[in-house]
Write a protein that holds these residues in place. Structure first.
Motif, short mmCIF file in Angstrom:
data_model
loop_
_atom_site.label_atom_id
_atom_site.label_comp_id
_atom_site.label_asym_id
_atom_site.label_seq_id
_atom_site.Cartn_x
_atom_site.Cartn_y
_atom_site.Cartn_z
N PRO A 192 1.97 -4.49 -9.75
CA PRO A 192 3.42 -4.49 -9.48
C PRO A 192 4.23 -3.91 -10.63
CG PRO A 192 2.63 -6.72 -9.93
CD PRO A 192 1.42 -5.83 -9.89
N ALA B 215 9.07 -6.16 -10.37
CA ALA B 215 8.98 -7.28 -9.44
C ALA B 215 10.24 -8.15 -9.46
CB ALA B 215 7.75 -8.14 -9.74
N SER C 4 9.15 -9.81 -5.27
CA SER C 4 7.75 -10.11 -5.00
C SER C 4 6.88 -9.13 -5.77
CB SER C 4 7.43 -10.01 -3.50
OG SER C 4 7.65 -8.70 -3.04
N ALA C 5 5.61 -9.46 -5.89
CA ALA C 5 4.69 -8.62 -6.64
C ALA C 5 3.85 -7.78 -5.68
CB ALA C 5 3.79 -9.49 -7.52
N SER D 272 1.01 -5.45 -4.36
CA SER D 272 -0.39 -5.27 -4.75
C SER D 272 -1.13 -4.58 -3.60
CB SER D 272 -1.04 -6.62 -5.06
OG SER D 272 -1.06 -7.43 -3.89
N ALA E 146 5.07 -0.27 -7.54
CA ALA E 146 3.66 -0.50 -7.84
C ALA E 146 3.07 0.80 -8.38
CB ALA E 146 2.88 -0.94 -6.61
#
Length: 196
Positions: A22, A25, A30-31, A33, A188
């Motif tokens: 990420p 974030a 949110s992260a 992935s 990302a």
């Protein structure tokens, strides 16, 4: 394909993968992935993206980035936030990741970066994409665009970009020309590595 059916990693004689970590974030909430896989069999290059934790129902531009002189690109960390606004924008990534080189959209071979045919995330925040192109055609287009340089996937990184248009971004967040910052904001990044 239903939005949560999943995209299997591409399979081929030569395999590369970029495992996405990420970025920004705190902006997305949110992260993000997942991974982007590259499979080569003969003249067929299949690219597959499966990512989760991205802003939902948003189109996410995705690209291969790198340096036209062949140097190794790496994913930038938060330390690249040169103007200290708490966000690493696209322009701040260039010293480590290089420039945008190949779009991962409906026609990667065209190298038409702003062509808005990138995948849209599902309501659950998942991005899925799969496409097969002629490797020879992509390599020829790449050499023409980048002064004879080779594609060399293992020297490149992949960025997944984009937050919802309504996302509040400081005026200090930079983008390319007239393209809005919410479109190009990195969410990302993954360094492309050869698996076999």
């Amino acid at each position: 394909m239903p939005p949560d059916a999943g995209v299997r990693p591409a399979q081929g004689d030569r395999m590369y993968v970029a495992r996405l970590i990420p970025r920004n974030a705190t902006v997305t909430g949110s992260a993000a992935s997942g991974e982007v896989s590259f499979a080569i069999t003969g003249d067929r290059l299949t690219v597959a993206t499966d990512a989760s934790g991205v802003p939902p129902e948003t189109t996410h531009w995705q690209h291969i980035h790198g340096f036209p002189d062949g140097r190794d690109a790496v994913c930038p960390t938060d330390a690249r936030d040169a103007n200290e606004d708490g966000i690493v924008d696209l322009i701040e990534t260039e010293t480590l990741a290089g420039t945008t080189m190949v779009p991962i959209n409906d026609d990667p071979v065209a190298l038409d970066i702003p062509r808005n045919t990138y995948p849209k995330a599902s309501a659950s925040g998942r991005v899925q994409y799969r496409s097969t192109v002629s490797l020879a055609a992509l390599e020829a287009a790449f050499r023409e665009a980048f002064d004879g340089q080779e594609l060399e996937l293992e020297r490149r990184v992949v960025f997944l970009h984009g937050v919802a248009a309504a996302t509040g971004l400081p005026a200090t967040v930079a983008s390319l020309g007239p393209i809005p910052a919410h479109v190009t904001l990195p969410i990302a990044c993954g360094e492309i590595r050869r698996l076999r």
